[in-house]
Design a protein around this motif. Structure first.
Motif: not given
Length: 201
Positions: A55-61
């Motif tokens: 998920n782009v919204a939660f992408n931790i990178h």
């Protein structure tokens, strides 16, 4: 008052009284004592969608994805705008599990537990977020850099997030995740209560 005493409370001579009345009503609503529109909890399907590692919204990178993820994990706390880096403590509980808690009793007394081997572990995300914050700013919620290198030590500006940005975080996350419903920040609280209730707590 208008019909029986010929006094119109909307007249300018009552403007300060009306302002105080509105402020008291707003305060009562914040305390849950007024009539407020109930906010729906986030559906299980949407929670799975949010916590999907892709998920782009939660992408931790990425700076904004990491910030969104950490914000969501700690949203059950209050006074977001007042949070500082020192608001939270990372430690180990009596069972040896990694935790993040809030020793500052003005914010709350919540504890987040680690999820070993979980790519979406809240303690891992939180520690990574702290490590990427601007070192010369103590605010916990900092504005993400527009461009960044993944291996850079700083992903955030020396500028705190504004009150309005924080107030619209879940709306932004909902849009970035392309959820079929656009949630507000209040839905996180409703979700917490629903999850606890469903678990028999």
């Amino acid at each position: 008052m208008k019909d029986n005493c010929s006094i119109d409370l909307s007249d300018s001579e009552f403007s300060s009284s009306n302002a105080i009345f509105k402020a008291v009503i707003a305060d009562l609503k914040k305390k849950g004592l007024g009539s407020v529109d109930p906010k729906p909890p986030i559906s299980e399907e949407h929670l799975r969608q949010l916590y999907n590692p892709w998920n782009v919204a939660f992408n931790i990178h990425t700076p904004s994805g990491l910030q969104n993820k950490v914000w969501f994990d700690v949203m059950v706390q209050e006074n977001l705008r007042q949070m500082k880096k020192a608001t939270f403590a990372v430690g180990v509980d009596s069972q040896g599990a990694d935790t993040t808690n809030t020793p500052d009793d003005t914010i709350g007394d919540g504890v987040m537990y680690s999820q070993p081997n979980g790519v979406m572990c809240p303690v891992y995300s939180f520690k990574k977020y702290l490590s990427k914050l601007h070192p010369q700013l103590e605010d916990l919620w900092q504005r993400p850099l527009d461009s960044f290198e993944e291996d850079a030590s700083v992903w955030y500006c020396k500028s705190p997030l504004g009150k309005n940005t924080l107030a619209d975080m879940l709306k932004t996350i909902s849009e970035q995740s392309r959820l079929s419903y656009i949630y507000t920040n209040h839905s996180v609280r409703a979700t917490t209560i629903t999850v606890l209730d469903n678990a028999g707590i």
